[in-house]
Design a protein around this motif. Structure first.
Motif, mmCIF file in Angstrom:
data_model
loop_
_atom_site.group_PDB
_atom_site.id
_atom_site.type_symbol
_atom_site.label_atom_id
_atom_site.label_comp_id
_atom_site.label_asym_id
_atom_site.label_seq_id
_atom_site.Cartn_x
_atom_site.Cartn_y
_atom_site.Cartn_z
ATOM 1 N N TYR A 98 2.354 -19.928 20.622
ATOM 2 C CA TYR A 98 1.177 -19.438 21.349
ATOM 3 C C TYR A 98 0.595 -18.240 20.613
ATOM 4 O O TYR A 98 1.308 -17.289 20.262
ATOM 5 C CB TYR A 98 1.547 -19.029 22.775
ATOM 6 C CG TYR A 98 0.429 -18.303 23.493
ATOM 7 C CD1 TYR A 98 -0.682 -18.997 23.978
ATOM 8 C CD2 TYR A 98 0.478 -16.914 23.648
ATOM 9 C CE1 TYR A 98 -1.719 -18.328 24.619
ATOM 10 C CE2 TYR A 98 -0.550 -16.238 24.295
ATOM 11 C CZ TYR A 98 -1.643 -16.947 24.769
ATOM 12 O OH TYR A 98 -2.672 -16.287 25.398
ATOM 13 N N LEU B 126 2.957 -33.572 17.668
ATOM 14 C CA LEU B 126 2.515 -32.662 18.716
ATOM 15 C C LEU B 126 2.692 -33.304 20.084
ATOM 16 O O LEU B 126 2.264 -34.443 20.315
ATOM 17 C CB LEU B 126 1.037 -32.305 18.530
ATOM 18 C CG LEU B 126 0.679 -31.253 17.471
ATOM 19 C CD1 LEU B 126 -0.822 -31.082 17.431
ATOM 20 C CD2 LEU B 126 1.363 -29.938 17.768
ATOM 21 N N SER C 200 1.517 -31.473 22.704
ATOM 22 C CA SER C 200 0.208 -31.048 23.192
ATOM 23 C C SER C 200 -0.247 -29.857 22.365
ATOM 24 O O SER C 200 0.566 -29.177 21.726
ATOM 25 C CB SER C 200 0.265 -30.661 24.669
ATOM 26 O OG SER C 200 1.136 -29.558 24.871
ATOM 27 N N SER C 201 -1.555 -29.593 22.373
ATOM 28 C CA SER C 201 -2.086 -28.442 21.646
ATOM 29 C C SER C 201 -3.487 -28.132 22.137
ATOM 30 O O SER C 201 -4.165 -28.980 22.730
ATOM 31 C CB SER C 201 -2.119 -28.705 20.137
ATOM 32 O OG SER C 201 -3.052 -29.712 19.818
ATOM 33 N N SER C 202 -3.908 -26.924 21.884
ATOM 34 C CA SER C 202 -5.273 -26.520 22.158
ATOM 35 C C SER C 202 -5.620 -25.400 21.198
ATOM 36 O O SER C 202 -4.741 -24.694 20.691
ATOM 37 C CB SER C 202 -5.428 -26.041 23.601
ATOM 38 O OG SER C 202 -4.685 -24.857 23.833
ATOM 39 N N PRO D 78 -2.302 -27.016 13.833
ATOM 40 C CA PRO D 78 -1.136 -26.377 13.203
ATOM 41 C C PRO D 78 -1.025 -26.807 11.740
ATOM 42 O O PRO D 78 -1.354 -27.946 11.393
ATOM 43 C CB PRO D 78 0.040 -26.895 14.028
ATOM 44 C CG PRO D 78 -0.562 -27.251 15.349
ATOM 45 C CD PRO D 78 -1.933 -27.758 15.050
ATOM 46 N N ILE E 128 0.535 -21.622 13.556
ATOM 47 C CA ILE E 128 -0.818 -21.684 14.097
ATOM 48 C C ILE E 128 -1.451 -20.306 13.955
ATOM 49 O O ILE E 128 -0.766 -19.293 13.912
ATOM 50 C CB ILE E 128 -0.852 -22.142 15.571
ATOM 51 C CG1 ILE E 128 -0.160 -21.115 16.483
ATOM 52 C CG2 ILE E 128 -0.230 -23.511 15.738
ATOM 53 C CD1 ILE E 128 -0.335 -21.406 17.961
ATOM 54 N N ASN F 293 -2.505 -22.770 21.170
ATOM 55 C CA ASN F 293 -1.086 -23.063 21.387
ATOM 56 C C ASN F 293 -0.775 -24.431 20.824
ATOM 57 O O ASN F 293 -1.666 -25.279 20.657
ATOM 58 C CB ASN F 293 -0.711 -22.961 22.874
ATOM 59 C CG ASN F 293 -1.315 -24.076 23.693
ATOM 60 O OD1 ASN F 293 -0.902 -25.217 23.593
ATOM 61 N ND2 ASN F 293 -2.321 -23.755 24.513
ATOM 62 N N ALA F 294 0.493 -24.648 20.542
ATOM 63 C CA ALA F 294 0.959 -25.939 20.042
ATOM 64 C C ALA F 294 2.387 -26.149 20.505
ATOM 65 O O ALA F 294 3.236 -25.264 20.336
ATOM 66 C CB ALA F 294 0.887 -25.982 18.519
ATOM 67 N N ASN F 295 2.638 -27.301 21.095
ATOM 68 C CA ASN F 295 3.980 -27.697 21.497
ATOM 69 C C ASN F 295 4.410 -28.838 20.587
ATOM 70 O O ASN F 295 3.898 -29.960 20.696
ATOM 71 C CB ASN F 295 4.009 -28.116 22.962
ATOM 72 C CG ASN F 295 3.747 -26.949 23.892
ATOM 73 O OD1 ASN F 295 4.287 -25.868 23.707
ATOM 74 N ND2 ASN F 295 2.895 -27.154 24.891
#
Length: 641
Positions: free
Chosen positions: A139, A172, A174-176, A183, A260, A276-278
């Protein structure tokens, strides 16, 4: 993944394991030739000729296990296939151990495996988060370019072999973030054989997307200011770019991670760009680090010499023929090694020219009655109780061994208290003055009870008639010349390190021909005393076949060694379905790299009832997707190849 809408009694299920037509992993027996290369320090095919490498016995599949960027040739290579180790003797007198595994295999970090990685907040948040699935969560409260932006990252510590054999991808969950960002991969690399942890370079992904591969655009960050500017260069171009005596591809990948932030955001409104990136998985494909241990065998300044070695994997011993500065003149030393770590110990101290552990000297020049000088190639019997070797002092030029002239095939016991070599070849047929050729190579054919050896002239183009392969009874006696098959010639079998290797299962003899820069394949007759066919199967460097002395090749192989190994073929990569609920619809998607797969649906997750989903489908740069209206019934999806 499972989405539930209680008001509409809707269930969508993603089946991660049901892929039709995907083959499982398998093991194969590989027939390989390992060798040490010699040639120009940097070649036009992007890899130094001075390397330890292997090929398949049909000449295909060249893979480098250990490059030498400082123009140092490798004279001999031996293998312990049970331990998965290679041992390489180089021209500067060093003995190096390394992993035989030189195939680039994928290493996946996911689930609990993400917990042990290195998380670097760098102004934001970076942490392992459990869930369905577990993720590496990054994040950034402000992801604009430095100096004010945050750039959290997750790194995997290496080393991961050389940059030329490295690729990576992430998945990924999820990401935003800001538009047209994603990323990106960051690698920390160091020069070959570098021991300074503070002079690493960073290779940073400049293009978007989860994959770091040949077409990825990158830039290089060098805090030391030693390198030039490499901004926007494709990854494939970078690894072929020279940096002094080596290439970027020769560098070692020390760390690999995903980051990121630090994006160059110039659009209005990006001054406070949250991102953010998961990340649910990270896959690194690389060849394991080749070198395990290196020790000094000879002192070149003292005119020490070592050309040949053989291995006893039962006792974990490496036998090396050494002409050293100690009072005995020549010794056959036993280097011990740990089969688990590759760590080696030598009984000879090259700095002082003395034997420090006499218990690991099998025999020496004086103890054999001046009957042991300079082995050129050797073979250790499977039980380790005997060593066959060829010994040649090249007519003793310059009083090399007090005018002792040896030129023969010998057998020595490793279990006798004071072993004395037994000459198997006829000294009248092959005199010590080398008038009938220098004996330079050796292979032992136990099933046929034969020994093969090669004779050579003094140099390529000199004494051409003596460049011959011979067969001889395994107990010794008169040798018989083996003419080359029609259309095949032998110009000069290399004279140090070993030029013959035998596959006893297929009864094929391999020869490294320094005079042509090639490896020859020679099929043996049923009796094993003649050749029935032959061909050149491999050329180390076709660009350097006439630039050596007297216009002979400057690039060729030494220390030819045959081995059968078990190769692992990984299963094909499986696509991952993603499903996201958007209002009254479900968006089902999968990567564009698997656009040939068919999406199927069924009302239950059984083995029957699957039909191709009608779509429509939309394909963009990253995914194939379709929209499924949410209705009051369950629906399952899977991919079919």
């Amino acid at each position: 993944m499972r989405l539930e809408n209680n008001q509409k009694n809707f269930v969508l299920c993603l089946l991660m394991a049901l892929f039709l037509g995907v083959s499982p992993a398998k093991s194969d027996t590989l027939r390989q030739l390992w060798f040490g290369g010699e040639g120009p320090s940097v070649t036009t095919n992007s890899v130094t000729d001075n390397r330890v490498a292997r090929i398949n016995t049909d000449g295909s599949g060249l893979v480098t296990a250990l490059p030498s960027p400082n123009a140092n040739a490798f004279l001999n290579v031996q293998l312990d296939t049970n331990a998965g180790l290679f041992f390489a003797l180089s021209a500067d007198g060093k003995l190096t151990s390394g992993n035989m595994s030189v195939s680039a295999l994928p290493h996946v970090y996911s689930g609990i495996g993400l917990s042990g990685l290195n998380y670097l907040p760098k102004g934001g948040t970076a942490q392992y988060t459990t869930g369905s699935p577990d993720v590496a969560a990054l994040y950034s409260p402000d992801s604009k370019a430095s100096p004010h932006g945050a750039a959290p990252a997750v790194f995997i510590p290496g080393p991961f072999g050389t940059l030329s054999n490295f690729s990576a991808s992430y998945t990924l969950q999820s990401s935003s973030g800001p538009s047209n960002t994603a990323p990106y991969w960051v690698l920390q690399v160091s020069p070959p054989n570098d021991s300074d942890p503070n002079d690493e370079f960073e290779i940073i992904q400049f293009s978007t997307g989860p994959t770091l591969g040949p077409s990825t655009r990158i830039h290089v960050y060098d805090s030391t200011g030693k390198l030039g500017s490499y901004f926007g260069t494709n990854f494939s171009d970078l690894i072929n770019t020279s940096v002094g005596a080596y290439k970027f591809g020769d560098m070692t990948v020390d760390w690999a991670g995903v980051e990121i932030g630090d994006w160059d955001l110039t659009t209005v409104g990006d001054t406070n760009a949250v991102a953010n990136a998961n990340i649910s998985s990270m896959t690194l494909t690389f060849v394991p680090q080749g070198t395990l241990d290196t020790i000094q065998i000879t002192d070149n300044s003292a005119n020490d010499l070592a050309y040949a070695m053989g291995i006893d994997p039962i006792r974990d011993l490496i036998y090396i023929g050494l002409w050293g500065a100690d009072p005995n003149g020549a010794d056959m030393i036993e280097v011990t090694y740990n089969p688990l770590t590759g760590v080696m110990t030598t009984p000879y101290d090259p700095t002082s020219g003395t034997v420090t552990d006499p218990s690991h000297v099998l025999m020496n020049f004086l103890g054999t009655g001046l009957n042991f000088v300079m082995p050129r190639e050797m073979w250790v019997a499977p039980r380790g109780n005997e060593i066959y070797y060829v010994d040649n002092d090249f007519g003793d030029p310059g009083d090399f061994a007090d005018q002792v002239q040896l030129n023969g095939v010998y057998l020595v016991s490793t279990t006798d208290a004071n072993p004395i070599p037994q000459q198997l070849s006829d000294p009248n047929q092959f005199p010590g003055n080398n008038s009938q050729g220098y004996i330079v190579g050796l292979a032992v054919n136990i099933p046929k009870a034969l020994i093969y050896f090669a004779t050579a002239g003094a140099a390529p183009g000199v004494g051409i008639a003596s460049n011959t392969i011979w067969s001889m009874p395994i107990n010794g006696g008169t040798a018989t010349a083996m003419p080359m098959p029609t259309g095949v010639k032998l110009v000069f079998p290399n004279d140090t390190g070993g030029c013959l290797a035998l596959d006893t299962d297929t009864q094929v003899l391999y020869v490294s021909d320094e005079g042509q820069g090639k490896i020859l394949e020679l099929g043996l007759s049923a009796q094993g005393t003649n050749f029935t066919r032959g061909s050149a199967i491999f050329t180390l460097d076709a660009n350097h076949l006439t630039d050596g002395p007297n216009k002979f090749p400057s690039a060729f192989v030494r220390g030819l060694t045959f081995a059968t190994t078990t190769g692992f073929t990984p299963p094909p990569e499986s696509p991952e379905l993603t499903i996201v609920q958007q209002g009254t619809n479900a968006i089902v998607s999968w990567p564009t790299g698997f656009s040939s797969f068919n999406l199927q649906s069924a009302p239950t997750a059984g083995h029957t009832g699957w039909t191709n989903y009608p779509g429509p489908f939309v394909t963009n740069s990253t995914s194939v997707q379709t929209t499924s209206p949410i209705v009051g019934k369950a629906l399952f999806f899977r991919l079919s190849e």
